[in-house]
Structures are given as C-alpha cells and as structure tokens.
Motif scaffolding. Structure first.
Motif, PDB file in Angstrom:
ATOM      1  N   ALA A 166      -0.095 -14.873 -36.763  1.00 37.07           N
ATOM      2  CA  ALA A 166       1.026 -13.968 -37.054  1.00 37.07           C
ATOM      3  C   ALA A 166       2.353 -14.585 -36.622  1.00 37.07           C
ATOM      4  CB  ALA A 166       0.799 -12.628 -36.349  1.00 37.07           C
ATOM      5  N   PHE A 167       2.359 -15.248 -35.476  1.00 39.31           N
ATOM      6  CA  PHE A 167       3.592 -15.853 -34.977  1.00 39.31           C
ATOM      7  C   PHE A 167       4.074 -16.963 -35.913  1.00 39.31           C
ATOM      8  CE2 PHE A 167       5.731 -19.152 -32.471  1.00 39.31           C
ATOM      9  CZ  PHE A 167       6.780 -18.422 -31.932  1.00 39.31           C
ATOM     10  N   PHE A 168       3.162 -17.837 -36.322  1.00 37.41           N
ATOM     11  CA  PHE A 168       3.559 -18.934 -37.196  1.00 37.41           C
ATOM     12  C   PHE A 168       3.931 -18.431 -38.584  1.00 37.41           C
ATOM     13  CE2 PHE A 168       0.641 -21.649 -34.392  1.00 37.41           C
ATOM     14  CZ  PHE A 168       1.702 -22.043 -33.588  1.00 37.41           C
ATOM     15  N   ALA A 169       3.307 -17.339 -39.031  1.00 40.50           N
ATOM     16  CA  ALA A 169       3.701 -16.742 -40.310  1.00 40.50           C
ATOM     17  C   ALA A 169       5.082 -16.111 -40.204  1.00 40.50           C
ATOM     18  CB  ALA A 169       2.672 -15.700 -40.735  1.00 40.50           C
ATOM     19  N   ALA A 170       5.344 -15.409 -39.104  1.00 43.03           N
ATOM     20  CA  ALA A 170       6.635 -14.740 -38.936  1.00 43.03           C
ATOM     21  C   ALA A 170       7.771 -15.745 -38.787  1.00 43.03           C
ATOM     22  CB  ALA A 170       6.591 -13.811 -37.725  1.00 43.03           C
ATOM     23  N   THR A 171       7.522 -16.818 -38.067  1.00 41.30           N
ATOM     24  CA  THR A 171       8.568 -17.823 -37.842  1.00 41.30           C
ATOM     25  C   THR A 171       8.595 -18.889 -38.930  1.00 41.30           C
ATOM     26  OG1 THR A 171       7.076 -19.110 -36.420  1.00 41.30           O
ATOM     27  CG2 THR A 171       8.508 -17.502 -35.336  1.00 41.30           C
ATOM     28  N   LEU A 193       1.122 -25.769 -25.332  1.00 36.49           N
ATOM     29  CA  LEU A 193       1.636 -24.893 -24.278  1.00 36.49           C
ATOM     30  C   LEU A 193       1.673 -23.446 -24.760  1.00 36.49           C
ATOM     31  CD1 LEU A 193       4.561 -27.112 -22.940  1.00 36.49           C
ATOM     32  CD2 LEU A 193       2.252 -26.860 -21.990  1.00 36.49           C
ATOM     33  N   LEU A 194       2.049 -23.259 -26.027  1.00 42.61           N
ATOM     34  CA  LEU A 194       2.017 -21.917 -26.614  1.00 42.61           C
ATOM     35  C   LEU A 194       0.575 -21.424 -26.700  1.00 42.61           C
ATOM     36  CD1 LEU A 194       3.410 -19.531 -28.046  1.00 42.61           C
ATOM     37  CD2 LEU A 194       3.214 -20.833 -30.193  1.00 42.61           C
ATOM     38  N   LEU A 195      -0.336 -22.280 -27.121  1.00 39.46           N
ATOM     39  CA  LEU A 195      -1.756 -21.906 -27.188  1.00 39.46           C
ATOM     40  C   LEU A 195      -2.254 -21.468 -25.817  1.00 39.46           C
ATOM     41  CD1 LEU A 195      -4.601 -21.857 -28.517  1.00 39.46           C
ATOM     42  CD2 LEU A 195      -4.785 -24.287 -27.918  1.00 39.46           C
ATOM     43  N   ALA A 196      -1.942 -22.236 -24.768  1.00 39.30           N
ATOM     44  CA  ALA A 196      -2.411 -21.904 -23.431  1.00 39.30           C
ATOM     45  C   ALA A 196      -1.846 -20.570 -22.962  1.00 39.30           C
ATOM     46  CB  ALA A 196      -2.020 -23.018 -22.457  1.00 39.30           C
ATOM     47  N   ALA A 197      -0.576 -20.322 -23.260  1.00 32.61           N
ATOM     48  CA  ALA A 197       0.037 -19.056 -22.840  1.00 32.61           C
ATOM     49  C   ALA A 197      -0.593 -17.867 -23.553  1.00 32.61           C
ATOM     50  CB  ALA A 197       1.545 -19.106 -23.112  1.00 32.61           C
ATOM     51  N   VAL A 198      -0.825 -17.996 -24.856  1.00 33.77           N
ATOM     52  CA  VAL A 198      -1.431 -16.906 -25.631  1.00 33.77           C
ATOM     53  C   VAL A 198      -2.868 -16.671 -25.170  1.00 33.77           C
ATOM     54  CG1 VAL A 198      -2.150 -16.195 -27.943  1.00 33.77           C
ATOM     55  CG2 VAL A 198       0.092 -17.239 -27.605  1.00 33.77           C
ATOM     56  N   LEU A 199      -3.604 -17.733 -24.896  1.00 33.57           N
ATOM     57  CA  LEU A 199      -4.970 -17.578 -24.390  1.00 33.57           C
ATOM     58  C   LEU A 199      -4.979 -16.864 -23.045  1.00 33.57           C
ATOM     59  CD1 LEU A 199      -6.558 -21.034 -25.291  1.00 33.57           C
ATOM     60  CD2 LEU A 199      -7.322 -18.805 -26.133  1.00 33.57           C
ATOM     61  N   LEU A 200      -4.041 -17.200 -22.185  1.00 31.64           N
ATOM     62  CA  LEU A 200      -3.980 -16.571 -20.868  1.00 31.64           C
ATOM     63  C   LEU A 200      -3.753 -15.069 -20.989  1.00 31.64           C
ATOM     64  CD1 LEU A 200      -4.092 -17.360 -17.854  1.00 31.64           C
ATOM     65  CD2 LEU A 200      -1.590 -17.474 -17.902  1.00 31.64           C
ATOM     66  N   VAL A 201      -2.819 -14.679 -21.840  1.00 28.78           N
ATOM     67  CA  VAL A 201      -2.559 -13.251 -22.047  1.00 28.78           C
ATOM     68  C   VAL A 201      -3.763 -12.575 -22.701  1.00 28.78           C
ATOM     69  CG1 VAL A 201      -1.090 -11.585 -23.248  1.00 28.78           C
ATOM     70  CG2 VAL A 201      -0.063 -13.596 -22.157  1.00 28.78           C
ATOM     71  N   VAL A 205      -6.930 -13.393 -22.401  1.00 27.61           N
ATOM     72  CA  VAL A 205      -7.962 -13.193 -21.373  1.00 27.61           C
ATOM     73  C   VAL A 205      -7.593 -12.013 -20.480  1.00 27.61           C
ATOM     74  CG1 VAL A 205      -9.027 -14.220 -19.322  1.00 27.61           C
ATOM     75  CG2 VAL A 205      -8.749 -15.578 -21.409  1.00 27.61           C
ATOM     76  N   LEU A 206      -6.314 -11.891 -20.159  1.00 31.87           N
ATOM     77  CA  LEU A 206      -5.870 -10.756 -19.343  1.00 31.87           C
ATOM     78  C   LEU A 206      -6.169  -9.430 -20.032  1.00 31.87           C
ATOM     79  CD1 LEU A 206      -4.324  -9.674 -16.857  1.00 31.87           C
ATOM     80  CD2 LEU A 206      -2.216  -9.934 -18.181  1.00 31.87           C
ATOM     81  N   LEU A 207      -6.015  -9.378 -21.348  1.00 34.32           N
ATOM     82  CA  LEU A 207      -6.211  -8.135 -22.088  1.00 34.32           C
ATOM     83  C   LEU A 207      -7.682  -7.850 -22.378  1.00 34.32           C
ATOM     84  CD1 LEU A 207      -3.268  -8.393 -24.666  1.00 34.32           C
ATOM     85  CD2 LEU A 207      -3.387  -6.940 -22.636  1.00 34.32           C
ATOM     86  N   LEU A 208      -8.434  -8.890 -22.737  1.00 33.29           N
ATOM     87  CA  LEU A 208      -9.801  -8.684 -23.220  1.00 33.29           C
ATOM     88  C   LEU A 208     -10.878  -9.262 -22.321  1.00 33.29           C
ATOM     89  CD1 LEU A 208      -9.359  -9.410 -27.042  1.00 33.29           C
ATOM     90  CD2 LEU A 208      -9.272  -7.207 -25.874  1.00 33.29           C
ATOM     91  N   GLY A 209     -10.489 -10.065 -21.338  1.00 27.06           N
ATOM     92  CA  GLY A 209     -11.477 -10.707 -20.490  1.00 27.06           C
ATOM     93  C   GLY A 209     -11.911 -12.035 -21.066  1.00 27.06           C
ATOM     94  N   PRO A 210     -12.715 -12.761 -20.331  1.00 30.65           N
ATOM     95  CA  PRO A 210     -13.311 -12.381 -19.035  1.00 30.65           C
ATOM     96  C   PRO A 210     -12.294 -12.479 -17.889  1.00 30.65           C
ATOM     97  CG  PRO A 210     -13.966 -14.615 -19.629  1.00 30.65           C
ATOM     98  CD  PRO A 210     -13.172 -14.090 -20.777  1.00 30.65           C
ATOM     99  N   ARG A 211     -11.929 -11.331 -17.322  1.00 30.76           N
ATOM    100  CA  ARG A 211     -10.919 -11.313 -16.267  1.00 30.76           C
ATOM    101  C   ARG A 211     -11.329 -12.046 -15.002  1.00 30.76           C
ATOM    102  NH1 ARG A 211     -10.506  -6.075 -18.444  1.00 30.76           N
ATOM    103  NH2 ARG A 211      -8.606  -5.798 -19.686  1.00 30.76           N
ATOM    104  N   PRO A 212     -12.642 -12.162 -14.686  1.00 27.79           N
ATOM    105  CA  PRO A 212     -12.985 -12.971 -13.502  1.00 27.79           C
ATOM    106  C   PRO A 212     -12.421 -14.394 -13.556  1.00 27.79           C
ATOM    107  CG  PRO A 212     -14.890 -11.690 -14.191  1.00 27.79           C
ATOM    108  CD  PRO A 212     -13.840 -11.481 -15.243  1.00 27.79           C
ATOM    109  N   ALA A 216      -6.276 -14.558 -29.701  1.00 25.52           N
ATOM    110  CA  ALA A 216      -5.321 -15.664 -29.637  1.00 25.52           C
ATOM    111  C   ALA A 216      -5.083 -16.247 -31.027  1.00 25.52           C
ATOM    112  CB  ALA A 216      -5.821 -16.746 -28.686  1.00 25.52           C
ATOM    113  N   THR A 217      -6.134 -16.389 -31.821  1.00 25.85           N
ATOM    114  CA  THR A 217      -5.982 -16.933 -33.170  1.00 25.85           C
ATOM    115  C   THR A 217      -5.117 -16.031 -34.037  1.00 25.85           C
ATOM    116  OG1 THR A 217      -8.152 -18.000 -33.038  1.00 25.85           O
ATOM    117  CG2 THR A 217      -7.220 -17.684 -35.230  1.00 25.85           C
TER     118      THR A 217
END
Length: 488
Positions: A300-305, A186-194, A196-203, A294-295
């Motif tokens: 970074a998230f898993f390293a920080a936490t 679920l975290l992977l899907a959320a990060v991927l969604l963001v 794509v929003l930032l870098l595309g493909p936005r279509p 996303a990677t």
C-alpha cells in the motif's frame, strides 16, 4: 462422588519439524538460474545503473552517494580491479546473489515444513521471477537487495521454528549490511517491528538479543547514514523523483500496482497470493501473520507513493514458500485437483523468465554508449590542445556521465562531470577548468555561469554537444545550485 471434567486447554498448532533440504533439485534449479544469467552476462555493454555503480566504485567511492549506499559500487569497483573492463567478471557477484536467493527461498520452505516438492516449487518460483530474470546479472542495488530481504525472512521463520535467540542478533547484521546496499531494508525492518507489536509473536520483542541486533544494525549502517546527514539527506528527496518518473517508465500508479505482482513471475505470482492468504487464514501460522501485514502495508505504501514495481521483489520468495507448503498440505490432505497443474505452471514460468533474457541483453546493448561516447571523444579531440588542458567534460544526465566514464577508451576523456544524481554530489572541478564540453539535449544550466554557450555537434540519441567558455564565477560558488536528482 462426582467427577468434574475439565476442558483441555486450547492450543495453537505450532511449527512442524523441518524436512531435509532437497539439495539436488534445489541445487539444479539454482545452477540453471546461474547458467542462464552467465549465458548473457558476457555480452558487451552496461545497463545504465550498472555503469553508474562501476563509475562510482572505480573513481568516486565514499560512504554514500546521493541516491544509494556504497555497497553495490564497492562490489563493482573491486571486480573491475580484479579484471578491468571485463563485464563477465564484473557481474559474477550479481549472478551469485541471484542464484543464492533460489536456495534461500527453498530454505524458507524447509523451515515451514516443506518437503522436497514444496522446496523445489519455491526454488522455481524464485528463480523465474520476471524482474530477477531481467536484472539478475547486473551489478545494481536492486539486484543485490533481494538476497538481504530473503536472508531476513529466513532468519525470522527459523526463529519462529527453533526459538534460537542468536538468530535475532543475526537479523541485525543482515539489516545493517542490507542498508549498505539499499535503504528500503530499513523501512522493511521498521514495518516488521510494528507488525510484530500488533500481531505477535510479542515474546520476540522481550528478547534482549533483538535489541542487541538493532544496535548492531545501527552500527553497520551508521557510516552511510552519517554521509547522508552531512550531505542534506538527498536520498529522502528521491521519492517525488521516483513518482514523477513512473508515468513514463511504468505507466504511472496503475503500472506500479500491477507490476508489484507481475514482477514475481507466472508461478511466483500465484504462490505469493496463495502464501498471503494462508498466512492470514492458517492457525498453524498465526505467529507469522506479521509477515502478511508487513507485505500489505509495504504494498500500500509503495502504491500510494508511486514507487518502483520491483520494490517488493525481495519478499516474494518468502511468500512463495508459504504458498508452496500450502499446496503440500492440500496434497497431504488428499486434495489432488491441482496435482497436474504445478509442473506445467513451472514450465510456463521458466519460459517467461527465459524470454526476459534477450530483452535484458538489448537493454544493456552498447550502441547508445558507443554513439554518445564516440561523438564526445571526437569533439574533445577537435579542440586545440591548449584549450583541452582547461576544459572539462560534463553531461546533463548521470546516465551519459557514467557512460563517458566507463566506456571511453583509455584516457581519451577527462573524468566526467554532471550535476545529476550521484554526480552532482561529487566535488566540482578546480578553477583551472574554465570551459566545459557539455553533452545533453540542452545546456541551459550552464548559461548563467559562462560567457558563451554554443552547440558544436550532434551526439546521437537526441543529444547535442555544447561548448561553454568563459566561466564567470568560481565553481564552488555555483556548483551546489546545479545539483538535482531528476533525470533530464
């Protein structure tokens, strides 16, 4: 007459046509990986998390438990139902999932335009990952999870190549099923969604099938999420527990940071890093740069936490595929300096992975379970028959509780109790149970609730057996106060 020249439009190189799947070499690699795990899977003994999956699936199956969804326990319970007590049969789904990741990684390389050599290198990198070599035959959430992550990656890359929007609905199915195995998807899907929003493909974000897929994912994941909500979201309280365990298990943050790279294996680590670099730099992959972002964000998230070193294992095969196709592009461009390096690296990677198998066997050796279970059975049988009828068996750690449940012969012991991890959220015993035979280093958690707590013997592995008698209040009044997630 003057002719005005117009500049040709600038285009971004797109995906190349896919090669045929290299069935024989990829199939051979997958078969060898499966055979290696089968060679050790028949050995008696359970890895402690595997014992927990079996105990939950056999005796406590629900839509969730404190620290994982029901997918792995369900599989363990079904396999034990087919062949009770047979560890090889129990582990067949895990071995199949591990071999399937080899094929999926090669399929990703194929979608990226990889030829037979690139597909085979990707398959070898995936099949010789250090973490999967160690765990690839155990029925645990973290063994099954890479299959769902790679399936998600394959669908994303295939959609990039063929733009078939039905694949976006399939994404939702994979995320939903993955959430029933391990929540990190679920975290992977959320990060991927963001990303794509930032870098595309936005279509992609404008496709109704994507949001239909999100609805499907929500529907599939809903039962276990509802279970978590009804029980106070114990999964969310696992993060500080995992961070606290990192120092003793992995050497703290440094061990986690390095482990998230090393877990990919010898060849995998090289191809993963090359794949990340290529996703950032290659114009032909501009629409896949969200995978690199996303990677990096997840790393970074898993390293920080201070998560687990294996939390990114599911994405290694995708990145290795990008790296292997990058080597192919160099070869096609006439750069031959690395032509003699790939196959020796593959052999070294395979050797390192094979070396992990004996360590895996040793880690799941039955000696600890046999010692603590045998000691507990003897102490239980030493109790008078009348006292046994009103005495429960409890362990301070979920590990010991799971061993008591799966390794005790026949009906030698009653179902185990524990206040730790998943066991703490199982129903407490009835009030006809007014005494407890307790297995653990100490029994301090019982002292406020029982009139007498005294040691009755050693159980080995630095554990002691205690007898707590004279329960002072009903179980329902104090059991919720005992629940905890840290392993004592």
């Amino acid at each position: 007459m003057t002719v005005t020249a117009t500049a040709a439009p600038v285009t971004t190189p797109g995906p190349r046509p896919a090669h045929r799947l290299a069935r024989w070499p990829v199939g051979i690699v997958a078969a060898l990986v499966a055979a290696a795990h089968l060679a050790v899977a028949w050995r008696p003994g359970w890895w402690f998390d595997e014992a927990l999956m079996l105990a939950i699936g056999r005796d406590h199956l629900d839509w969730g438990s404190a620290d994982q969804p029901p997918g792995a326990p369900l599989i363990a319970g079904l396999m034990d139902l087919l062949a009770p007590g047979n560890v090889l049969v129990l582990r067949l789904p895990a071995i199949a999932a591990t071999a399937a990741t080899v094929v999926l990684a090669a399929l990703i390389a194929r979608e990226l335009g990889g030829d037979a050599r690139a597909q085979t290198l990707t398959a070898i990198a995936q099949g010789t990952g250090i973490w999967l070599a160690f765990t690839g035959h155990w029925v645990t959430p973290y063994t099954l999870e890479p299959l769902t992550w790679l399936a998600l990656g394959w669908l994303l890359v295939r959609w990039w190549r063929v733009r078939d929007d039905r694949l976006l609905v399939a994404l939702g199915v994979v995320v939903g099923v993955g959430a029933q195995i391990k929540f990190q998807i679920l975290l992977l899907a959320a990060v991927l969604l963001v990303s794509v929003l930032l870098l595309g493909p936005r279509p992609m974000l404008r496709r109704p099938q994507l949001w239909a897929g999100a609805a499907v994912a929500t529907a599939i994941a809903a039962p276990t999420l509802v279970w978590q909500a009804l029980h106070g979201w114990p999964q969310l309280r696992m993060a500080p527990v995992v961070a606290a365990e990192a120092a003793s298990l992995y050497g703290g943050r440094t061990g986690v940071v390095l482990g998230m790279v090393v877990s990919a294996g010898v060849m995998g680590s090289v191809l993963v890093l090359l794949g990340l670099w290529r996703l950032v730099r290659d114009p032909a992959l501009s629409e896949l740069r969200h995978l690199a972002l996303a990677t990096v964000v997840l790393y970074a998230f898993f390293a920080a936490t201070i998560g687990r070193p294996y939390y990114l294992v599911g994405i290694y095969g995708l990145l290795a595929a990008v790296g292997a196709v990058g080597l192919q592009r160099r070869r096609e461009a006439g750069h031959r300096r690395l032509r003699w390096v790939a196959w020796p690296a593959a052999a070294l990677s395979a050797a390192a992975a094979i070396a992990m198998l004996p360590l895996s066997v040793a880690a799941a050796a039955p000696q600890v379970a046999d010692t603590v279970v045998g000691s507990t059975v003897r102490a239980w049988e030493a109790l008078p028959a009348e006292q046994r009828s009103r005495t429960g068996v409890m362990a301070g750690s979920y590990i010991y509780a799971a061993y008591l449940d799966v390794a005790a012969p026949g009906d030698a012991l009653p179902p185990a109790l524990s206040s730790n991890r998943s066991y703490g959220w199982f129903p407490p015993p009835g009030d006809e149970i007014d005494a407890v035979l307790y297995l653990g280093a100490g029994a301090d958690e019982l002292r406020p609730w029982f009139a007498d707590v005294r040691p009755v013997g050693a159980a080995g592995n630095d554990a002691t057996l205690w007898l707590a008698t004279g329960r002072l209040v009903p179980w329902d009044d104090f059991w919720p106060t005992l629940r905890h997630l840290d392993v004592q």
